[in-house]
Scaffold this motif. Sequence first.
Motif, PDB file in Angstrom:
ATOM      1  N   GLU A  79      10.642  -0.249  -2.740  1.00 23.81           N
ATOM      2  CA  GLU A  79      10.614   0.008  -1.315  1.00 23.81           C
ATOM      3  C   GLU A  79       9.246   0.039  -0.593  1.00 23.81           C
ATOM      4  O   GLU A  79       9.064  -0.557   0.314  1.00 23.81           O
ATOM      5  CB  GLU A  79      11.443   1.435  -1.015  1.00 23.81           C
ATOM      6  N   ASN A  80       8.551   0.941  -1.397  1.00 24.25           N
ATOM      7  CA  ASN A  80       6.826   1.016  -1.020  1.00 24.25           C
ATOM      8  C   ASN A  80       6.310  -0.432  -1.131  1.00 24.25           C
ATOM      9  O   ASN A  80       5.454  -0.612  -0.174  1.00 24.25           O
ATOM     10  CB  ASN A  80       6.339   2.056  -1.904  1.00 24.25           C
ATOM     11  N   GLU A  81       6.736  -1.238  -1.944  1.00 23.89           N
ATOM     12  CA  GLU A  81       5.932  -2.460  -2.213  1.00 23.89           C
ATOM     13  C   GLU A  81       6.283  -3.464  -0.812  1.00 23.89           C
ATOM     14  O   GLU A  81       5.375  -4.073  -0.315  1.00 23.89           O
ATOM     15  CB  GLU A  81       6.349  -3.225  -3.330  1.00 23.89           C
ATOM     16  N   LYS A  82       7.714  -3.341  -0.545  1.00 20.76           N
ATOM     17  CA  LYS A  82       8.034  -4.194   0.525  1.00 20.76           C
ATOM     18  C   LYS A  82       7.340  -3.668   1.834  1.00 20.76           C
ATOM     19  O   LYS A  82       6.866  -4.230   2.568  1.00 20.76           O
ATOM     20  CB  LYS A  82       9.753  -3.898   0.578  1.00 20.76           C
ATOM     21  N   LYS A  83       7.363  -2.327   1.834  1.00 22.66           N
ATOM     22  CA  LYS A  83       6.699  -1.786   3.224  1.00 22.66           C
ATOM     23  C   LYS A  83       5.247  -1.917   3.240  1.00 22.66           C
ATOM     24  O   LYS A  83       4.821  -2.358   4.371  1.00 22.66           O
ATOM     25  CB  LYS A  83       6.907   0.023   3.021  1.00 22.66           C
ATOM     26  N   TYR A  84       4.652  -1.905   2.246  1.00 23.69           N
ATOM     27  CA  TYR A  84       3.183  -2.238   2.266  1.00 23.69           C
ATOM     28  C   TYR A  84       3.162  -3.692   2.706  1.00 23.69           C
ATOM     29  O   TYR A  84       1.789  -3.925   3.077  1.00 23.69           O
ATOM     30  CB  TYR A  84       2.558  -1.806   0.984  1.00 23.69           C
ATOM     31  N   ARG A  85       3.566  -4.538   1.889  1.00 24.44           N
ATOM     32  CA  ARG A  85       3.563  -5.999   2.210  1.00 24.44           C
ATOM     33  C   ARG A  85       3.777  -6.369   3.712  1.00 24.44           C
ATOM     34  O   ARG A  85       2.983  -7.136   4.391  1.00 24.44           O
ATOM     35  CB  ARG A  85       4.725  -6.842   1.315  1.00 24.44           C
ATOM     36  N   ALA A 134      -5.558  -2.489  -1.539  1.00 22.51           N
ATOM     37  CA  ALA A 134      -5.689  -1.664  -2.918  1.00 22.51           C
ATOM     38  C   ALA A 134      -4.471  -0.880  -2.949  1.00 22.51           C
ATOM     39  O   ALA A 134      -3.989  -0.907  -4.445  1.00 22.51           O
ATOM     40  CB  ALA A 134      -7.079  -1.004  -2.564  1.00 22.51           C
ATOM     41  N   SER A 135      -3.949  -0.226  -1.986  1.00 22.08           N
ATOM     42  CA  SER A 135      -2.853   0.698  -2.181  1.00 22.08           C
ATOM     43  C   SER A 135      -1.505  -0.269  -2.761  1.00 22.08           C
ATOM     44  O   SER A 135      -0.634   0.036  -3.467  1.00 22.08           O
ATOM     45  CB  SER A 135      -2.303   1.158  -0.768  1.00 22.08           C
ATOM     46  N   LEU A 136      -1.624  -1.552  -2.119  1.00 21.97           N
ATOM     47  CA  LEU A 136      -0.475  -2.564  -2.770  1.00 21.97           C
ATOM     48  C   LEU A 136      -0.656  -2.899  -4.218  1.00 21.97           C
ATOM     49  O   LEU A 136       0.406  -2.887  -4.702  1.00 21.97           O
ATOM     50  CB  LEU A 136      -0.469  -3.511  -1.631  1.00 21.97           C
ATOM     51  N   ASN A 137      -1.888  -2.909  -4.509  1.00 24.01           N
ATOM     52  CA  ASN A 137      -2.020  -3.561  -5.950  1.00 24.01           C
ATOM     53  C   ASN A 137      -1.808  -2.471  -6.886  1.00 24.01           C
ATOM     54  O   ASN A 137      -1.381  -2.525  -7.876  1.00 24.01           O
ATOM     55  CB  ASN A 137      -3.553  -3.841  -6.156  1.00 24.01           C
ATOM     56  N   ASN A 138      -1.965  -1.111  -6.435  1.00 23.88           N
ATOM     57  CA  ASN A 138      -1.851  -0.165  -7.201  1.00 23.88           C
ATOM     58  C   ASN A 138       0.024   0.206  -7.191  1.00 23.88           C
ATOM     59  O   ASN A 138       0.410   0.411  -8.481  1.00 23.88           O
ATOM     60  CB  ASN A 138      -2.276   1.490  -6.334  1.00 23.88           C
ATOM     61  N   ILE A 139       0.650  -0.186  -6.057  1.00 29.50           N
ATOM     62  CA  ILE A 139       2.062  -0.164  -6.341  1.00 29.50           C
ATOM     63  C   ILE A 139       2.626  -1.081  -7.230  1.00 29.50           C
ATOM     64  O   ILE A 139       3.354  -0.921  -7.794  1.00 29.50           O
ATOM     65  CB  ILE A 139       2.557  -0.216  -4.865  1.00 29.50           C
ATOM     66  N   VAL A 140       1.859  -2.272  -7.098  1.00 29.11           N
ATOM     67  CA  VAL A 140       2.508  -3.495  -8.272  1.00 29.11           C
ATOM     68  C   VAL A 140       2.224  -3.048  -9.495  1.00 29.11           C
ATOM     69  O   VAL A 140       2.846  -3.214 -10.464  1.00 29.11           O
ATOM     70  CB  VAL A 140       1.855  -4.728  -7.595  1.00 29.11           C
ATOM     71  N   SER A 141       1.079  -2.360  -9.748  1.00 34.23           N
ATOM     72  CA  SER A 141       0.827  -2.087 -11.244  1.00 34.23           C
ATOM     73  C   SER A 141       1.780  -1.131 -11.486  1.00 34.23           C
ATOM     74  O   SER A 141       2.181  -1.094 -12.743  1.00 34.23           O
ATOM     75  CB  SER A 141      -0.667  -1.575 -11.171  1.00 34.23           C
ATOM     76  N   GLN A 142       2.018  -0.079 -10.731  1.00 32.56           N
ATOM     77  CA  GLN A 142       2.946   0.985 -11.007  1.00 32.56           C
ATOM     78  C   GLN A 142       4.377   0.427 -11.160  1.00 32.56           C
ATOM     79  O   GLN A 142       5.103   0.832 -12.196  1.00 32.56           O
ATOM     80  CB  GLN A 142       2.981   1.970  -9.774  1.00 32.56           C
ATOM     81  N   LYS A 143       4.513  -0.433 -10.589  1.00 30.12           N
ATOM     82  CA  LYS A 143       5.940  -1.191 -10.564  1.00 30.12           C
ATOM     83  C   LYS A 143       6.169  -1.769 -12.188  1.00 30.12           C
ATOM     84  O   LYS A 143       7.026  -1.590 -13.021  1.00 30.12           O
ATOM     85  CB  LYS A 143       6.129  -2.352  -9.512  1.00 30.12           C
ATOM     86  N   SER A 144       5.059  -2.311 -12.388  1.00 26.72           N
ATOM     87  CA  SER A 144       4.965  -2.947 -13.726  1.00 26.72           C
ATOM     88  C   SER A 144       5.191  -2.263 -15.005  1.00 26.72           C
ATOM     89  O   SER A 144       5.829  -2.223 -16.110  1.00 26.72           O
ATOM     90  CB  SER A 144       3.675  -3.845 -13.954  1.00 26.72           C
ATOM     91  N   ILE A 145       4.510  -0.950 -14.824  1.00 25.33           N
ATOM     92  CA  ILE A 145       4.603   0.227 -15.940  1.00 25.33           C
ATOM     93  C   ILE A 145       5.904   0.829 -15.648  1.00 25.33           C
ATOM     94  O   ILE A 145       6.697   1.131 -16.886  1.00 25.33           O
ATOM     95  CB  ILE A 145       3.619   1.244 -15.616  1.00 25.33           C
ATOM     96  N   LEU A 146       6.429   1.063 -14.657  1.00 24.09           N
ATOM     97  CA  LEU A 146       7.898   1.347 -14.833  1.00 24.09           C
ATOM     98  C   LEU A 146       8.886   0.721 -15.049  1.00 24.09           C
ATOM     99  O   LEU A 146       9.847   0.967 -16.067  1.00 24.09           O
ATOM    100  CB  LEU A 146       8.079   1.676 -13.172  1.00 24.09           C
ATOM    101  N   LYS A 153       4.837   9.749  -0.584  1.00 26.52           N
ATOM    102  CA  LYS A 153       5.071   9.182  -1.995  1.00 26.52           C
ATOM    103  C   LYS A 153       4.953  10.520  -2.761  1.00 26.52           C
ATOM    104  O   LYS A 153       5.751  10.411  -3.808  1.00 26.52           O
ATOM    105  CB  LYS A 153       3.780   8.379  -2.224  1.00 26.52           C
ATOM    106  N   GLU A 154       4.151  11.141  -2.530  1.00 24.76           N
ATOM    107  CA  GLU A 154       4.122  12.641  -3.308  1.00 24.76           C
ATOM    108  C   GLU A 154       5.300  13.480  -3.125  1.00 24.76           C
ATOM    109  O   GLU A 154       5.965  14.045  -4.235  1.00 24.76           O
ATOM    110  CB  GLU A 154       3.113  13.544  -2.566  1.00 24.76           C
ATOM    111  N   ALA A 155       6.181  13.558  -1.907  1.00 27.43           N
ATOM    112  CA  ALA A 155       7.340  14.079  -1.792  1.00 27.43           C
ATOM    113  C   ALA A 155       8.276  13.338  -2.647  1.00 27.43           C
ATOM    114  O   ALA A 155       9.500  13.981  -3.190  1.00 27.43           O
ATOM    115  CB  ALA A 155       7.859  14.117  -0.231  1.00 27.43           C
ATOM    116  N   GLN A 156       8.361  12.137  -2.754  1.00 28.04           N
ATOM    117  CA  GLN A 156       9.259  11.106  -3.403  1.00 28.04           C
ATOM    118  C   GLN A 156       8.960  11.551  -5.057  1.00 28.04           C
ATOM    119  O   GLN A 156       9.967  11.646  -5.671  1.00 28.04           O
ATOM    120  CB  GLN A 156       9.133   9.749  -3.281  1.00 28.04           C
TER     121      GLN A 156
END
Length: 443
Positions: free
Chosen positions: A166-172, A197-209, A409-412
């Motif tokens: 959801e965050n990735e879609k939102k940032y794109r 940069a924030s989007l790249n972090n989200i994509v990296s986090q998605k891969s780890i997840l 994000k912190e609340a999530q």
Amino acid sequence: MKKNKIFFYLILFVLGYDTQAQKNISLKECVDFALKNHLSNTVYENEIAIAQQKSTEALAGYLPQVSTNVTFDDNLKRQVSIIPAGAFSPTEIKLQFGTQYNTSAIAQVDQVIYDKSMLVGIKAAEPNNQVAILKKEQNQDNIIYNTVASYFQVLVYVEQEKITLENEKKYRELLDILKLRLEKGVIKKTDYDRTKASLNNIVSQKSILQMNKQVALNKLKYAMGMSLDEDINVLEMPNYETLAVIGDDNGFELNNLLDYKIQTNNMYLQEFDVKRKQAAFMPTVSMYARYGASSFGNSLGSSFNNWFDFSTIGLKVNIPIFSGYRKNSQLKQAEISLLNAKTNIKLSADNMRLAFKNSNAQLQKSQSDLGINRENLYFAKEVFESSNVEYQKGVSTLSDLLNADYSYKEAQSNYITSLINVLSSRLEYEKSKGNLKSYINQF
């Protein structure tokens, strides 16, 4: 054109195959599969079979014991006996008694009439069987616990992955807007780069997840006793928080805990061991009946022709008098072991009560944290959506939007953490009550 159609249908076939190959499985189905297919079940079923055979072994001591014995002797050199000189002869006489060949066949029946230690062993069979049955139930509880805990872990990664997507879609979407604004010169390139940069972090986090989710799925399959080659996907639940809701609570009962039942039956076995050691000081009574025949001859052929039968019945009483303090030492050891068993049960009971109270307190704390973080998540989402609208209208800066997004994000993250805690706390709570099977039947 025809080739394109064939290619299109081929893609549909492959996608359809993959969809069918991946099996969606619910929590209840996972537990049912594990209880039916986990290899440890075979081990404990075998332990029950061993306990039953031990019962038969204990009973066999009081049943008639029949044995036969056949011997054939070739006296290669018979023993010489000497009759001294005197009444029969002025010189000593040398004699060889017996024949060259001796054959005998004997059948004997022994029957125990009274043996207190055997009687105690027969009575001890029941708690021994109970221990084996209870250990199988305990193993099933462990299977349920491990399967549910693994399933919950997968669900948590699924939820984290959904939030990340959801965050990735939102940032794109935001990045597309910023790109247009950058091309028009409305914003600085640094604003675009920060968002990228924030989007790249989200994509990296998605891969780890996604990797962590696959690891968790493999752990789930192992806990279930399923082949790691199986392709499964867990079914999401409509409302995870219902898993933390406690219905009618019957409170804490020690007798519901399998570990307490096992220790109690082991204590009974220790009591029987003391009685068995005490019975070693008592007399035993048995009877026997024997029938046999013997044949003698100086040639091999004749040794099987001259048979003389015989029979005997008798009563045997064995009265132990002194064993060099061995039996007394064994009895003292058994009595001390029994005292330890009783003490350990009391210690375990206190430990089980402590585990219940702690798990209850932890569950209440995690439920409270979940409520707070749920409310914080709602507020953070409201603030982010409001900041996003204001940014779209140009009345707020990108920094304000990114700050609101960071708080969201912190609340999530806090909500997911509290969700993990409440699920694991509820599982520990049900385990501390010995209520795992009833708990899983709710799903």
